[in-house]
Structure formats: structure tokens, C-alpha cells
Motif scaffolding. Structure first.
Motif, PDB file in Angstrom:
ATOM      1  N   HIS A   7     -37.187 -32.457 -32.278  1.00 36.02           N
ATOM      2  CA  HIS A   7     -38.435 -31.821 -32.690  1.00 36.02           C
ATOM      3  C   HIS A   7     -39.638 -32.764 -32.605  1.00 36.02           C
ATOM      4  O   HIS A   7     -40.769 -32.338 -32.802  1.00 36.02           O
ATOM      5  CB  HIS A   7     -38.310 -31.259 -34.113  1.00 36.02           C
ATOM      6  CG  HIS A   7     -37.966 -32.265 -35.161  1.00 36.02           C
ATOM      7  ND1 HIS A   7     -36.682 -32.660 -35.413  1.00 36.02           N
ATOM      8  CD2 HIS A   7     -38.741 -32.964 -36.033  1.00 36.02           C
ATOM      9  CE1 HIS A   7     -36.672 -33.556 -36.383  1.00 36.02           C
ATOM     10  NE2 HIS A   7     -37.911 -33.762 -36.779  1.00 36.02           N
ATOM     11  N   SER A  37     -49.314 -27.858 -42.443  1.00 39.22           N
ATOM     12  CA  SER A  37     -48.796 -26.516 -42.183  1.00 39.22           C
ATOM     13  C   SER A  37     -47.469 -26.319 -42.909  1.00 39.22           C
ATOM     14  O   SER A  37     -46.631 -27.231 -42.942  1.00 39.22           O
ATOM     15  CB  SER A  37     -48.604 -26.306 -40.682  1.00 39.22           C
ATOM     16  OG  SER A  37     -49.826 -26.510 -39.980  1.00 39.22           O
ATOM     17  N   TYR A  38     -47.294 -25.123 -43.455  1.00 37.47           N
ATOM     18  CA  TYR A  38     -46.069 -24.797 -44.176  1.00 37.47           C
ATOM     19  C   TYR A  38     -45.918 -23.288 -44.235  1.00 37.47           C
ATOM     20  O   TYR A  38     -46.836 -22.532 -43.853  1.00 37.47           O
ATOM     21  CB  TYR A  38     -46.102 -25.388 -45.596  1.00 37.47           C
ATOM     22  CG  TYR A  38     -47.209 -24.835 -46.479  1.00 37.47           C
ATOM     23  CD1 TYR A  38     -46.939 -23.839 -47.420  1.00 37.47           C
ATOM     24  CD2 TYR A  38     -48.520 -25.295 -46.369  1.00 37.47           C
ATOM     25  CE1 TYR A  38     -47.938 -23.326 -48.222  1.00 37.47           C
ATOM     26  CE2 TYR A  38     -49.519 -24.789 -47.163  1.00 37.47           C
ATOM     27  CZ  TYR A  38     -49.234 -23.794 -48.089  1.00 37.47           C
ATOM     28  OH  TYR A  38     -50.237 -23.281 -48.884  1.00 37.47           O
ATOM     29  N   CYS A  79     -45.390 -29.662 -41.796  1.00 35.36           N
ATOM     30  CA  CYS A  79     -45.765 -30.322 -40.546  1.00 35.36           C
ATOM     31  C   CYS A  79     -47.230 -30.743 -40.687  1.00 35.36           C
ATOM     32  O   CYS A  79     -48.092 -29.901 -40.962  1.00 35.36           O
ATOM     33  CB  CYS A  79     -45.582 -29.382 -39.363  1.00 35.36           C
ATOM     34  SG  CYS A  79     -46.063 -30.118 -37.784  1.00 35.36           S
ATOM     35  N   SER A  81     -50.526 -32.533 -38.932  1.00 35.49           N
ATOM     36  CA  SER A  81     -51.057 -32.863 -37.612  1.00 35.49           C
ATOM     37  C   SER A  81     -52.461 -33.462 -37.728  1.00 35.49           C
ATOM     38  O   SER A  81     -53.242 -33.106 -38.605  1.00 35.49           O
ATOM     39  CB  SER A  81     -51.087 -31.628 -36.713  1.00 35.49           C
ATOM     40  OG  SER A  81     -51.881 -30.606 -37.293  1.00 35.49           O
ATOM     41  N   VAL A 105     -48.152 -35.985 -34.996  1.00 32.73           N
ATOM     42  CA  VAL A 105     -47.461 -34.923 -35.732  1.00 32.73           C
ATOM     43  C   VAL A 105     -46.414 -35.590 -36.622  1.00 32.73           C
ATOM     44  O   VAL A 105     -45.672 -36.473 -36.167  1.00 32.73           O
ATOM     45  CB  VAL A 105     -46.796 -33.910 -34.784  1.00 32.73           C
ATOM     46  CG1 VAL A 105     -45.909 -32.945 -35.563  1.00 32.73           C
ATOM     47  CG2 VAL A 105     -47.855 -33.144 -34.004  1.00 32.73           C
ATOM     48  N   PHE A 107     -43.386 -34.756 -39.644  1.00 30.40           N
ATOM     49  CA  PHE A 107     -42.571 -33.824 -40.416  1.00 30.40           C
ATOM     50  C   PHE A 107     -42.151 -34.538 -41.701  1.00 30.40           C
ATOM     51  O   PHE A 107     -41.626 -35.659 -41.651  1.00 30.40           O
ATOM     52  CB  PHE A 107     -41.341 -33.392 -39.615  1.00 30.40           C
ATOM     53  CG  PHE A 107     -41.667 -32.602 -38.384  1.00 30.40           C
ATOM     54  CD1 PHE A 107     -41.784 -31.221 -38.444  1.00 30.40           C
ATOM     55  CD2 PHE A 107     -41.883 -33.232 -37.167  1.00 30.40           C
ATOM     56  CE1 PHE A 107     -42.108 -30.479 -37.309  1.00 30.40           C
ATOM     57  CE2 PHE A 107     -42.203 -32.511 -36.029  1.00 30.40           C
ATOM     58  CZ  PHE A 107     -42.313 -31.128 -36.093  1.00 30.40           C
ATOM     59  N   GLU A 158     -40.647 -39.334 -39.788  1.00 30.64           N
ATOM     60  CA  GLU A 158     -40.463 -38.505 -38.603  1.00 30.64           C
ATOM     61  C   GLU A 158     -41.835 -38.195 -38.022  1.00 30.64           C
ATOM     62  O   GLU A 158     -42.491 -37.228 -38.407  1.00 30.64           O
ATOM     63  CB  GLU A 158     -39.713 -37.219 -38.952  1.00 30.64           C
ATOM     64  CG  GLU A 158     -38.304 -37.456 -39.474  1.00 30.64           C
ATOM     65  CD  GLU A 158     -37.539 -36.161 -39.661  1.00 30.64           C
ATOM     66  OE1 GLU A 158     -37.824 -35.176 -38.944  1.00 30.64           O
ATOM     67  OE2 GLU A 158     -36.675 -36.121 -40.543  1.00 30.64           O
TER      68      GLU A 158
END
Length: 211
Positions: A7, A37-38, A79, A81, A105, A107, A158
Motif C-alpha cells: 500500500h 482521511s478516515y 491516511c 497526505s 502519504v 498510514f 508507514e
């Protein structure tokens, strides 16, 4: 990162990906805002917010009553960004127009900062990132203000960067066309401060004189 998780690998132009922590950190340190973002009740959310990186984590803050903050502090997957736009890439065809950019990006899941001293430090890091040198100039933060604010940390475990640089890449048959191509540089910078009505007679402090 020798073998990045699937990913973290871009589905397009994977050769532009970069997993070097120094590269990732340099982009995070220059950017003023990120988008988190979720998913909540099967609906996607993407919230822009100011952030700061300190060591191997990024930090955000918000009101203890914020639905956004209260949802993240549960530790749900997010996530994050960040994108810095450097140039508009103007090709000889619309198809090959592009943008030079640096993006990251991440995670992660939020860690709620409970210790008041660590929270205050996080607020200092963020304040001095947005307006460098301002924390020590301002009225000291009060304990009740710390209590009213939640600080969240996200570990930069990550993460991947993706970067485009350089001139447009046109088709071979278009290279001799008499059409201008090149770059239009973009810039985000702090301009000269503007005083509000209460500060007209107050000298501009040193930390604002050389933004």
C-alpha cells in the motif's frame, strides 16, 4: 525501506516513489498543512489541518469537543497526505501537461497525548513552525487552555514520498513544434505582516521582521 509494503507503492510512476526518512521528513517540515482521511459510519472524510513533525512523529491539535479529534483519538486507521507544488509543467500538448510536486502519504493511528507537559511542548512545536519564533513572544499558554485542547501524535512508520521534477516530456513527433513549453514556478511564502487595529502602534517584533 528495502521492501515497502504494497500500500506504500504508487500504482502509477512507481519510480518516483522515495522511502528515505530524510526525504520524507524534509517534505513534512516544509509543509504547513496535511489532510487526514478516515472512514466514519461508512462515509469518507478528509480534513485539512495544521501539523508539525518532531522526531519520528507528526502532531496535530484540536478542541476536546471536536468530533474529528474525538474520532481520531480512538486509534482508527487514517491516511495522512501532504503535497508541495513546485512548478506547473507546460508541455506542447495538453495531454503531457503536468505538475512538479513533492508529496508524502502516511498510514497511521493516533496516539492521544495525556501528559500536560508533552502536550504543551507539542503546541510550542506547532506554533513555532507556523510562525517561527513566536512562542516565547506570546502571552504564555494557560493550564486551562491545555486542558481544553487535545494533542494527537502519529508515528511516521508507514510512509512514502512521491516526487516529480524536471521539464515536460513531449512525444517525439511534437518536439519540433513551434509551441512554447517549460515550467511556471509556484511559490508559497510568508508575506509582510499586516497589523490589526489594536496593533497599529506596536512595533513589529524581531521574529516577524524577517519571515
Amino acid at each position: 525501506m528495502v521492501n515497502p509494503k504494497p500500500h506504500l507503492v504508487p500504482s502509477r510512476s512507481a519510480k518516483r516513489a522515495n522511502y528515505d526518512p530524510e526525504v520524507i521528513n524534509s517534505i513534512l517540515d516544509e509543509a504547513l498543512y496535511c489532510t487526514i482521511s478516515y472512514s466514519y459510519e461508512n462515509k469518507p472524510f478528509a480534513i485539512p489541518t495544521a501539523f508539525v513533525r518532531y522526531e519520528d512523529r507528526i502532531y496535530i491539535h484540536g478542541s476536546v469537543g471536536s468530533h474529528f479529534i474525538r474520532e481520531l483519538e480512538k486509534g482508527i486507521p487514517v491516511c495522512i497526505s501532504v503535497t508541495l507544488m513546485d512548478d506547473l509543467v507546460v508541455a506542447k500538448s495538453a495531454f503531457h501537461h503536468s505538475v512538479n510536486y513533492r508529496s508524502v502519504v502516511i498510514f497511521a493511528q493516533a496516539e492521544k497525548i495525556e501528559d500536560p507537559e508533552t502536550k504543551t511542548e507539542a503546541f510550542k512545536w506547532l506554533t513555532d513552525k507556523i510562525v517561527p519564533g513566536s512562542w516565547d513572544y506570546l502571552r504564555p499558554i494557560q493550564a486551562r487552555e491545555v486542558l481544553k485542547t487535545t494533542a494527537l501524535a502519529f508515528k511516521i512508520d508507514e510512509a512514502s514520498a512521491k516526487i516529480r521534477t524536471g521539464m515536460p516530456v513531449d512525444d517525439d513527433e511534437d518536439l519540433e513544434l513551434s509551441i512554447w513549453s517549460g515550467l511556471i514556478p509556484l511559490q508559497t511564502r510568508r508575506m509582510s505582516p499586516l497589523a490589526d487595529s489594536l496593533s497599529q502602534a506596536i512595533p513589529l517584533p524581531p521574529h516577524l521582521q524577517h519571515l
